[in-house]
Structures are given as C-alpha cells and as structure tokens.
Write an enzyme that holds these catalytic residues in place. Structure first.
Site, PDB file in Angstrom:
ATOM      1  N   GLU A  53       0.941  -1.048   0.116  1.00  0.00           N
ATOM      2  CA  GLU A  53       0.047  -0.298   0.173  1.00  0.00           C
ATOM      3  C   GLU A  53       0.644   1.221  -0.064  1.00  0.00           C
ATOM      4  OE1 GLU A  53       0.028  -2.605   2.069  1.00  0.00           O
ATOM      5  OE2 GLU A  53      -1.712  -2.947   3.094  1.00  0.00           O
ATOM      6  N   ARG A 186      10.495 -24.123  -6.990  1.00  0.00           N
ATOM      7  CA  ARG A 186      11.331 -24.158  -5.901  1.00  0.00           C
ATOM      8  C   ARG A 186      11.808 -22.636  -5.419  1.00  0.00           C
ATOM      9  NH1 ARG A 186      16.289 -27.503  -8.723  1.00  0.00           N
ATOM     10  NH2 ARG A 186      15.559 -29.392  -8.443  1.00  0.00           N
ATOM     11  N   ASN A 297       9.197 -39.119   0.867  1.00  0.00           N
ATOM     12  CA  ASN A 297       7.961 -38.475   0.565  1.00  0.00           C
ATOM     13  C   ASN A 297       7.087 -39.225   1.361  1.00  0.00           C
ATOM     14  OD1 ASN A 297       9.144 -37.246  -1.435  1.00  0.00           O
ATOM     15  ND2 ASN A 297       8.458 -38.668  -3.030  1.00  0.00           N
TER      16      ASN A 297
END
Ligand code: AOF
Ligand code: ZN
Length: 357
Positions: A53, A186, A297
C-alpha cells in the site's frame, strides 16, 4: 463495481516478489482515482521494505489520490513494525474506499487495520476474491496460525506412479517443460529438502539458496557431492553419532562450505519428522519443498500441506519399479491418504496435478 479483476491484478503484482518476502506475506496493491481510473500500483518487494500500500501510495503526489479507492489482497496493517502503519497513510491521503482480499491473520493486525479505516470514515469492502487471496498466502497463513513450516512435496512419476525403474533409472520421466516448472516452484519455498538416498543415487545439484539434507548416518560425500557445491546447507543426522567419528567433517571445513550440522532424534532407525520440522521452523525456514524418493516422501506425507505431482504419459508396468510414496503396506482402500485436487496444468506431454490437504 466489480473488484474481482483488480484483485486478480493485486495477486499478479504480489507474485512478482515470490521467493523474496519470507517470512512476510505476498501483497500487491492497485489505486483508482475518484473516477475509477488506475493511477498507481505497488507491491511488497522484500522483507523489511515498504508494504504494498505504501509502495503504491508513495508513487503519487499528495492530493492525487484524494477520494480514490485502494485495492489490496491483505488487510492494511495497523502496527509500527519495520515500517509505520499502512492504515494511517491511507487515512492521511484521503482515500475513500478500501477493498480487501482477506483479513490479516497476523494477531497484531487481525481486524485492527479494518477497524482503524472504518473509524476514520472509510468504506471497507472485505473478502473480495478471498479464496484466491488465501491461496496466494498459504505459507504465511500456516506460519502465523500454527507456527509451523509449510511443507510441499514434489514428485515426477509415470502414469503408473513410479519415480524410477527397478535399476533406479529416472532420467528423465518428465519433459523439459515440466522440469522448467520445477525450477519455478522451488523459488516459492525457503528451502529444498532431500535425503541421503537421493543425493547418493542421483547426485543432484538442486540449485537453491538453502538446502536441507536428511542424512541419518552421515553417508553423503560432503567433499564431492553436487548438492554441497553452492548455497547454505543444513544436514540432519542421528544425534548419537559421535563428534569424533571419522564420518564427521572438521569444523573449519563445514564453515568454509556453509554446512550446518543439525543433530536430531532417531527412534528405531527412524528420524522423528515432527521434531525435524520444528527445528527447521526455528532455523527461520518457513516453507520447504521436498524432492526425494518414495521413503522420505512417505515419511513426511502426514505433515504435507501440498503435493505437486508431475505425471508423464509413460507406463513402466513393472511392480519392482520405485513407488513415489513408499512407506507402508496398505491392506485396503480405506487406508488411503486423501487429498483434494487444487489445480491441473499441462506441461506437454506431461501434466501437473497440484493437491492440498
Ligand atoms: C508485508 N507487506 O505489503 C503488508 C504486510 O515486519 P513488517 O513491519 O514489515 O510487518 C509485517 C506484517 O505486516 C505482516 O506480518 C502482515 O501482518 C502485515 N502486512 N506485510 O510484509 C505488506 N501489507
Ligand atoms: Zn502495512
């Protein structure tokens, strides 16, 4: 007036600083004059620099913006931080309407900016294009509400969900277009996280300013592996490995190579990821992208906020190939982990499916 397109523009502006603002949010701002013409735009460029802003308002001469409308994807701040409150400047400039994408989740601000504006007689329109604004700042939201690192997992698989053939070969499952997109992804995250298994099998460079390597037994080659060539490295290892073990590199070598060793808890050969993720947060790393094999994972899946699954139209058709989430024996479909599909994009001939919790 429909502010959706202008909010979209705020999001586009905010994204120009993707990867630069952490731990701050991504914020963009558009200012209209009293006839609804765009007279200024701005965005938050870097942590510590002007908020969006202020950036947009300071491009205008005092008076030019009088009676105008300010559109911003996050509630204007009300606090003295690294910069003075944006709400005060908006009031000073005589803006008559403020359109906001989402309320700030930062407890110091949360609603106080809106209150300040309304008390000054400014019309405030809230929650415009809110879902998209929240998605833009999903990392900031998780950090603020949970004090936890945001976790994304990226995988590249065949149509039958394999990340490599039985012999470990995986170059390349996905196309150059898809791999180009990975480089872009990434950048959104504070660090890449990978495992010793991936470092040893593929010797990747994983270009990034910060890399985390899970190397329980200190098996990776600190002297020659590509991953250690550049950037700042954090290596998590079993805290029971003695500091005088032959595997332990010297302090001066570690300093010179920008490697920080992080001893961590291991129970029955398994790293405790809830502890590792807390330590990562305490290191100031607010978001990570995991690029590793099926075992890692799988272990980190319970903590994942997002999955980027690149899928190539290739079929291995062999149950000995390596699976992208390989962490258990699931006896029935009831045991499946369930995610929501957020987005599907094409990177010919592959697709990217983005999923969230
Ligand atoms: C930003 N950019 O454009 C807006 C923010 O550390 P500070 O003083 O810059 O304050 C950061 C906080 O300000 C941030 O957590 C958020 O609550 C608020 N708004 N921050 O970095 C911006 N509008
Ligand atoms: Zn501000």
């Amino acid at each position: 007036m429909n502010y959706k397109d202008l909010m979209k523009k705020c999001i586009e502006l905010a994204k120009l600083a993707e990867g630069e603002v952490s731990p701050n949010p991504l914020v963009g701002c558009v200012i209209l004059d009293d006839k609804n013409n765009i007279i200024s735009t701005g965005f938050h460029k870097k942590c510590g620099e002007n908020h969006a802003e202020r950036d947009a308002l300071l491009k205008l001469r005092n008076g030019e913006d009088k009676g105008g409308t300010l559109i911003v994807n996050l509630e204007p701040c009300s606090h003295y931080g690294k910069t003075p409150p944006c709400a005060d400047l908006i009031i000073e400039r005589g803006i008559k309407r403020v359109v906001i994408g989402m309320k700030d989740v930062n407890p110091i601000v949360s609603g106080n900016g809106i209150k300040k504006l309304r008390e000054a007689g400014i019309e405030v329109i809230e929650n415009v294009f809110e879902k998209e604004c929240r998605e833009l700042n999903e990392i900031f939201i998780k950090n603020m509400l949970k004090n936890e690192t945001f976790v994304a997992i990226k995988t590249a698989v065949t149509l039958d969900g394999k990340i490599a053939a039985e012999n470990g070969s995986s170059k390349w499952i996905t196309s150059e277009a898809a791999r180009g997109k990975v480089k872009n992804l990434r950048k959104k995250y504070d660090a890449i996280l990978t495992s010793s298994a991936t470092v040893i099998a593929d010797n990747p460079t994983m270009a990034h300013k910060r890399k985390i390597i899970i190397d329980r037994e200190l098996k990776t080659d600190f002297y020659n592996a590509n991953i250690y060539a550049d950037g700042e490295k954090f290596v998590f290892y079993d805290k029971n490995i003695l500091s005088n073990s032959p595997k332990m590199p010297s302090k001066s070598f570690l300093n010179e190579k920008h490697i920080t060793l992080c001893p961590t808890e291991v129970t029955g050969n398994k790293i405790d990821f809830s502890k590792v993720l807390k330590e990562i947060y305490n290191l100031g790393i607010k978001s990570i992208i995991v690029e590793a094999g099926g075992k890692l994972n799988g272990s980190i899946l319970p903590y994942a906020d997002k999955i980027y699954q690149f899928i190539a139209p290739k079929i291995l058709g062999d149950n000995r190939g390596l699976s992208c989430f390989d962490f258990r024996h699931a006896a029935s479909i009831e045991e499946a982990e369930i995610f929501k599909i957020q987005n599907i994009q094409k990177f010919p001939p592959d697709i990217l499916v983005t999923l969230t919790k």
